[in-house]
Design a protein around this motif. Structure first.
Motif, PDB file in Angstrom:
ATOM      1  N   THR A 169       0.839  -1.206   0.000  1.00  0.00           N
ATOM      2  CA  THR A 169       0.000   0.000   0.000  1.00  0.00           C
ATOM      3  C   THR A 169       0.870   1.251   0.000  1.00  0.00           C
ATOM      4  O   THR A 169       2.058   1.207   0.311  1.00  0.00           O
ATOM      5  CB  THR A 169      -0.889   0.018   1.260  1.00  0.00           C
ATOM      6  OG1 THR A 169      -1.668   1.204   1.258  1.00  0.00           O
ATOM      7  CG2 THR A 169      -0.062  -0.038   2.530  1.00  0.00           C
ATOM      8  N   LEU A 170       0.238   2.367  -0.356  1.00  0.00           N
ATOM      9  CA  LEU A 170       0.905   3.668  -0.231  1.00  0.00           C
ATOM     10  C   LEU A 170       0.591   4.311   1.115  1.00  0.00           C
ATOM     11  O   LEU A 170       1.285   5.223   1.546  1.00  0.00           O
ATOM     12  CB  LEU A 170       0.450   4.603  -1.355  1.00  0.00           C
ATOM     13  CG  LEU A 170       0.978   4.290  -2.762  1.00  0.00           C
ATOM     14  CD1 LEU A 170       0.239   5.115  -3.809  1.00  0.00           C
ATOM     15  CD2 LEU A 170       2.473   4.587  -2.851  1.00  0.00           C
ATOM     16  N   ARG A 171      -0.456   3.843   1.764  1.00  0.00           N
ATOM     17  CA  ARG A 171      -0.875   4.441   3.040  1.00  0.00           C
ATOM     18  C   ARG A 171       0.115   4.094   4.143  1.00  0.00           C
ATOM     19  O   ARG A 171       0.558   2.956   4.263  1.00  0.00           O
ATOM     20  CB  ARG A 171      -2.249   3.922   3.433  1.00  0.00           C
ATOM     21  CG  ARG A 171      -3.352   4.596   2.670  1.00  0.00           C
ATOM     22  CD  ARG A 171      -4.681   4.158   3.190  1.00  0.00           C
ATOM     23  NE  ARG A 171      -5.747   4.612   2.318  1.00  0.00           N
ATOM     24  CZ  ARG A 171      -7.008   4.241   2.433  1.00  0.00           C
ATOM     25  NH1 ARG A 171      -7.347   3.395   3.391  1.00  0.00           N
ATOM     26  NH2 ARG A 171      -7.924   4.698   1.620  1.00  0.00           N
ATOM     27  N   GLY A 172       0.426   5.114   4.942  1.00  0.00           N
ATOM     28  CA  GLY A 172       1.322   4.872   6.073  1.00  0.00           C
ATOM     29  C   GLY A 172       2.781   4.767   5.682  1.00  0.00           C
ATOM     30  O   GLY A 172       3.624   4.438   6.517  1.00  0.00           O
ATOM     31  N   THR A 173       3.093   5.037   4.440  1.00  0.00           N
ATOM     32  CA  THR A 173       4.491   4.996   4.000  1.00  0.00           C
ATOM     33  C   THR A 173       4.987   6.427   3.790  1.00  0.00           C
ATOM     34  O   THR A 173       4.187   7.357   3.704  1.00  0.00           O
ATOM     35  CB  THR A 173       4.620   4.207   2.686  1.00  0.00           C
ATOM     36  OG1 THR A 173       3.806   4.836   1.693  1.00  0.00           O
ATOM     37  CG2 THR A 173       4.142   2.779   2.858  1.00  0.00           C
ATOM     38  N   SER A 174       6.292   6.579   3.711  1.00  0.00           N
ATOM     39  CA  SER A 174       6.848   7.924   3.532  1.00  0.00           C
ATOM     40  C   SER A 174       7.286   8.121   2.082  1.00  0.00           C
ATOM     41  O   SER A 174       7.683   7.165   1.405  1.00  0.00           O
ATOM     42  CB  SER A 174       8.019   8.145   4.487  1.00  0.00           C
ATOM     43  OG  SER A 174       8.989   7.149   4.311  1.00  0.00           O
TER      44      SER A 174
END
Lengths: 316, 134
Positions: A257-262
């Motif tokens: 996922t892209l969520r919660g990543t920097s």
């Protein structure tokens, strides 16, 4: 001429002697690089080179066979919730042949109001499987890393890496080491003077449990002038490359996922000082709350052509 | 659980499609060179003289040659242990388009790297210089 670069003080921790020694090494290294860079701008210019510009993204271009490139690079980071840091990675890159390039990295970092530590090493190999240049040219990348958790070079961002990883002190982070295997699919294109590169990253810890972690990096760059002029010059547009790169995490195999990543965006400018030397600078912005808000990368690379022949000559 | 698997599958499928499309293109380019059909379907924009006069292109090509090629082919282009003699008939009788492709692709298996890192305009300047060596 003396260069003094103050990189902070070290508190009296149990590892103070070691840290003090390392601090001196880092200071000396910084002075040498600064002095070296200044000297290079003063020496006569011979010729120019079109070379790599990115700090994080890899293009499909390989090191020339037999050439050795030494490139100390630095990143100055300003995290919101922890101390500022200056991390260094020194690359030694060698072109084994036209389709195989190998590279060794030595990483270290200095965290302000904390300490300076050596954080480990990396050894990578890049293979170009196809003989010719194509619309999209692939390169396979394999790397072994032995790094401590105090590592702060951000040479790649994978999984759920975030600025909170930097909140703990070096004393807490340093004892935790990880052996990692990293692989990348590098796709590169050259189109009308533009270089377009995309990297898909997969990383696995070898000495700890955990899923595969994924990341990406992509960059676009171009020389400020495509054709060369006939005269020797140092400040011509043809000696400058400009570009942008984006990189970030894509989660793990269990949670892709892209969520919660920097995620980060960086502008890059490279100046080919001579046929052997390139200076690069890259202001970087964090794109979300999990990213470090502001970073500045800078580096110098020095190429030794026909290094293999020079070594052979010495051994005769 | 399906979502990550789907994403991974899509990413791998896209990467594979790109890889194979470029491989097919590579095969075509390779065949064109080896069968002397290099004048067809070539990037003619790369062979235009980008810097005005031919003399200027040759001079710029000489500068580029010294920067990138001389370490293997020698400053006099007579060849060394690693690079071939660029005065040879096989090089001088080759059309500029062929030389351009050789520079761009390299000859990876024979040890010559690809020079695609240089813009097409600079490659054509090197070709212009090589053609003056005859």
């Amino acid at each position: 001429m003396t260069f003094i670069i103050n990189i902070g003080t070290i508190p009296p921790l149990s590892m103070a002697i070691t840290a003090n020694e390392i601090r001196k090494v880092v200071q000396t290294l910084l002075r040498v690089v600064a002095g070296f860079g200044l000297l290079l701008t003063l020496v006569p210019c011979h010729v120019l080179a079109g070379d790599e510009v990115y700090f994080v993204t890899y293009s499909h271009h390989m090191e020339e066979p037999g050439s050795l490139e030494i490139a100390p690079s630095f990143i100055f980071g300003v995290p919101k919730t922890s101390n500022r840091f200056l991390a260094n990675w020194t690359e030694v890159e060698y072109g084994v042949n036209a389709w195989w390039t190998t590279e060794f990295y030595l990483d270290s970092q200095k965290t302000f109001r904390d300490s300076a530590v050596l954080t480990g090493f990396r050894w990578e190999h890049r293979f170009r499987p196809l003989a010719n240049e194509h619309w999209i040219t692939p390169v396979f990348y394999f790397e072994y890393e032995h790094l401590s958790d105090a590592e702060k070079t951000l040479k790649e961002v994978v999984g759920f890496d975030s600025r909170k990883d930097f909140d703990e002190s070096n004393a807490d982070l340093r004892p935790h080491t990880k052996d990692e295997f990293e692989t990348k699919l590098i796709l590169g294109s050259s189109y009308r003077g533009w270089n377009i590169s995309e990297n898909f990253i997969a990383e696995k810890k070898l000495n700890q449990d955990g899923p595969w972690e994924f990341g990406y990096a992509a960059g676009v760059s171009r020389s400020l002038r495509l054709s060369a002029t006939s005269r020797e010059c140092r400040w011509c547009r043809e000696n400058f490359l400009a570009g942008v790169e984006f990189y970030g995490g894509l989660g793990t195999l269990d949670d892709f996922t892209l969520r919660g990543t920097s995620h980060y965006a960086a502008a890059i400018l490279a100046w080919t000082v001579s046929d052997r030397v390139t200076l690069r600078v890259s202001p970087t912005l964090g794109l979300n709350s999990r990213s470090i808000p502001y970073m500045m990368r800078f580096g110098i690379s020095y190429e030794i052509p026909r290094f293999n022949r020079q070594i052979r000559g010495l051994l005769r | 659980m399906m979502r990550p698997v789907l994403w991974t599958f899509l990413a791998m499928a896209t990467a594979s499609a790109l890889f194979y499309s470029s491989a097919v293109q590579a095969q075509k380019t390779s065949l064109e060179v080896s069968h002397g059909a290099e004048a067809r379907n070539l990037p003619s924009r790369g062979l235009q003289n980008p810097s005005g006069s031919q003399e200027e292109a040759v001079a710029a090509g000489r500068k580029l040659y010294r920067a990138h090629c001389a370490q293997c082919h020698g400053f006099n282009a007579r060849g060394q242990d690693r690079g071939s003699d660029l005065h040879s008939a096989s090089i001088q009788n080759s059309p500029p388009e062929t030389l351009f492709l050789i520079l761009r692709n390299g000859r990876i298996r024979k040890g010559m790297p690809s020079w695609s890192r240089l813009p097409d305009q600079r490659l054509s300047q090197i070709v212009a210089y090589l053609k003056t060596l005859r």
